[in-house]
Design a protein around this motif. Structure first.
Motif, PDB file in Angstrom:
ATOM      1  N   UNK A   1       0.824  -1.209   0.000  1.00  0.00           N
ATOM      2  CA  UNK A   1       0.000   0.000   0.000  1.00  0.00           C
ATOM      3  C   UNK A   1       0.860   1.262   0.000  1.00  0.00           C
ATOM      4  N   UNK A   2       0.321   2.320  -0.567  1.00  0.00           N
ATOM      5  CA  UNK A   2       1.058   3.587  -0.667  1.00  0.00           C
ATOM      6  C   UNK A   2       1.511   4.075   0.701  1.00  0.00           C
ATOM      7  N   UNK A   3       0.728   3.765   1.739  1.00  0.00           N
ATOM      8  CA  UNK A   3       1.061   4.234   3.084  1.00  0.00           C
ATOM      9  C   UNK A   3       1.894   3.210   3.872  1.00  0.00           C
ATOM     10  N   UNK A   4       2.426   2.203   3.191  1.00  0.00           N
ATOM     11  CA  UNK A   4       3.252   1.177   3.862  1.00  0.00           C
ATOM     12  C   UNK A   4       4.402   1.838   4.614  1.00  0.00           C
ATOM     13  N   UNK A   5       4.703   1.298   5.797  1.00  0.00           N
ATOM     14  CA  UNK A   5       5.830   1.807   6.578  1.00  0.00           C
ATOM     15  C   UNK A   5       7.100   1.722   5.751  1.00  0.00           C
ATOM     16  N   UNK A   6       7.872   2.779   5.725  1.00  0.00           N
ATOM     17  CA  UNK A   6       9.104   2.830   4.938  1.00  0.00           C
ATOM     18  C   UNK A   6      10.244   2.269   5.799  1.00  0.00           C
ATOM     19  N   UNK A   7      10.251   0.928   5.959  1.00  0.00           N
ATOM     20  CA  UNK A   7      11.136   0.256   6.903  1.00  0.00           C
ATOM     21  C   UNK A   7      12.620   0.496   6.628  1.00  0.00           C
ATOM     22  N   UNK A   8      13.033   0.386   5.379  1.00  0.00           N
ATOM     23  CA  UNK A   8      14.439   0.602   5.037  1.00  0.00           C
ATOM     24  C   UNK A   8      14.838   2.049   5.319  1.00  0.00           C
ATOM     25  N   UNK A   9      14.040   2.988   4.862  1.00  0.00           N
ATOM     26  CA  UNK A   9      14.354   4.403   5.088  1.00  0.00           C
ATOM     27  C   UNK A   9      14.417   4.710   6.584  1.00  0.00           C
ATOM     28  N   UNK A  10      13.424   4.246   7.349  1.00  0.00           N
ATOM     29  CA  UNK A  10      13.423   4.487   8.793  1.00  0.00           C
ATOM     30  C   UNK A  10      14.684   3.909   9.438  1.00  0.00           C
ATOM     31  N   UNK A  11      15.044   2.690   9.045  1.00  0.00           N
ATOM     32  CA  UNK A  11      16.229   2.039   9.621  1.00  0.00           C
ATOM     33  C   UNK A  11      17.493   2.819   9.288  1.00  0.00           C
ATOM     34  N   UNK A  12      17.637   3.240   8.036  1.00  0.00           N
ATOM     35  CA  UNK A  12      18.851   3.950   7.626  1.00  0.00           C
ATOM     36  C   UNK A  12      18.943   5.323   8.301  1.00  0.00           C
ATOM     37  N   UNK A  13      17.820   5.998   8.484  1.00  0.00           N
ATOM     38  CA  UNK A  13      17.848   7.285   9.179  1.00  0.00           C
ATOM     39  C   UNK A  13      18.197   7.085  10.654  1.00  0.00           C
ATOM     40  N   UNK A  14      17.704   5.994  11.251  1.00  0.00           N
ATOM     41  CA  UNK A  14      18.061   5.667  12.637  1.00  0.00           C
ATOM     42  C   UNK A  14      19.556   5.377  12.741  1.00  0.00           C
ATOM     43  N   UNK A  15      20.093   4.639  11.770  1.00  0.00           N
ATOM     44  CA  UNK A  15      21.532   4.325  11.753  1.00  0.00           C
ATOM     45  C   UNK A  15      22.340   5.615  11.618  1.00  0.00           C
ATOM     46  N   UNK A  16      21.883   6.529  10.763  1.00  0.00           N
ATOM     47  CA  UNK A  16      22.587   7.808  10.582  1.00  0.00           C
ATOM     48  C   UNK A  16      22.619   8.608  11.883  1.00  0.00           C
ATOM     49  N   UNK A  17      21.533   8.533  12.648  1.00  0.00           N
ATOM     50  CA  UNK A  17      21.433   9.285  13.909  1.00  0.00           C
ATOM     51  C   UNK A  17      22.187   8.626  15.051  1.00  0.00           C
ATOM     52  N   UNK A  18      22.053   7.289  15.183  1.00  0.00           N
ATOM     53  CA  UNK A  18      22.524   6.600  16.384  1.00  0.00           C
ATOM     54  C   UNK A  18      23.671   5.624  16.143  1.00  0.00           C
ATOM     55  N   UNK A  19      23.911   5.274  14.872  1.00  0.00           N
ATOM     56  CA  UNK A  19      24.929   4.267  14.564  1.00  0.00           C
ATOM     57  C   UNK A  19      24.433   2.847  14.730  1.00  0.00           C
ATOM     58  N   UNK A  20      23.178   2.692  15.166  1.00  0.00           N
ATOM     59  CA  UNK A  20      22.603   1.368  15.418  1.00  0.00           C
ATOM     60  C   UNK A  20      21.312   1.197  14.625  1.00  0.00           C
ATOM     61  N   UNK A  21      21.123  -0.033  14.098  1.00  0.00           N
ATOM     62  CA  UNK A  21      19.885  -0.346  13.391  1.00  0.00           C
ATOM     63  C   UNK A  21      18.834  -0.876  14.340  1.00  0.00           C
ATOM     64  N   UNK A  22      17.586  -0.984  13.879  1.00  0.00           N
ATOM     65  CA  UNK A  22      16.511  -1.513  14.713  1.00  0.00           C
ATOM     66  C   UNK A  22      16.772  -2.978  15.071  1.00  0.00           C
ATOM     67  N   UNK A  23      16.410  -3.351  16.295  1.00  0.00           N
ATOM     68  CA  UNK A  23      16.627  -4.733  16.740  1.00  0.00           C
ATOM     69  C   UNK A  23      15.776  -5.713  15.953  1.00  0.00           C
TER      70      UNK A  23
END
Length: 184
Positions: A147-169
């Motif tokens: 769906x168009x509103x699907x969670x952008x899992x890769x983007x969210x993970x990469x932005x988290x990595x950029x901020x914290x250096x760690x990916x989602x568990x």
């Protein structure tokens, strides 16, 4: 047949490479790394799983690049068996979808093997220190777009990595067509 790669091996190092791009340049890992992280993705032209999200990949790659994340795509399929994945067709594909990142050809398949790539698409998200932090799916899409509103899992993970250096568990593995390995 759909293939799903293993879960993230947190902290695994990235692998250097030297591969030709669709723009005629030779790229090494250092040419594509970002100051806040790097996404190495294995894709190809013919796979319906890739085709269902390719425009979303390009959209999210732009956001990642704006956030200081390097992005590169690599195709490693056996072009003797799958000529639609060859370098000329890759060049056409990159132009048609407006890739803002290098699209590289791994003719020997050595880079795909070094990374442990198993399917297209297969995403490897690294922090600024070159440690693997994401090996999950793009979003809920499969052979057809989610769906168009699907969670952008890769983007969210990469932005988290950029901020914290760690990916989602918790990560949902990618799913796609198997890499088309050459026979010995």
């Amino acid at each position: 047949m759909a293939v799903s790669p293993p879960v993230c091996d947190f902290g695994a190092p990235w692998n250097d490479f030297e591969l030709p791009g669709t723009d005629g340049r030779i790229y090494r890992l250092a040419d594509v790394t970002g100051p806040r992280g790097t996404l190495v993705m294995f894709i190809c032209n013919h796979c319906p799983y890739v085709q269902s999200i390719i425009d979303r990949i390009v959209r999210d790659a732009r956001e990642m690049q704006a956030a200081g994340i390097g992005v590169v795509a690599i195709s490693a399929n056996d072009v003797a068996e799958y000529p639609q994945d060859g370098p000329e067709q890759m060049k056409t594909e990159a132009a048609r979808h407006g890739f803002t990142f290098p699209y590289l050809y791994d003719e020997t398949q050595a880079v795909a093997r070094a990374y442990g790539a198993e399917c297209t698409p297969d995403f490897f998200g690294y922090n600024a220190d070159g440690e693997l932090q994401y090996r999950g799916r793009f979003d809920a899409s499969a052979r057809t777009p989610g769906p168009a509103e699907a969670r952008r899992e890769l983007l969210e993970a990469m932005l988290q990595i950029a901020e914290t250096g760690k990916g989602p568990e918790n990560q949902v593995p990618s799913m796609g067509c198997s890499i088309k390995w050459k026979t010995a």
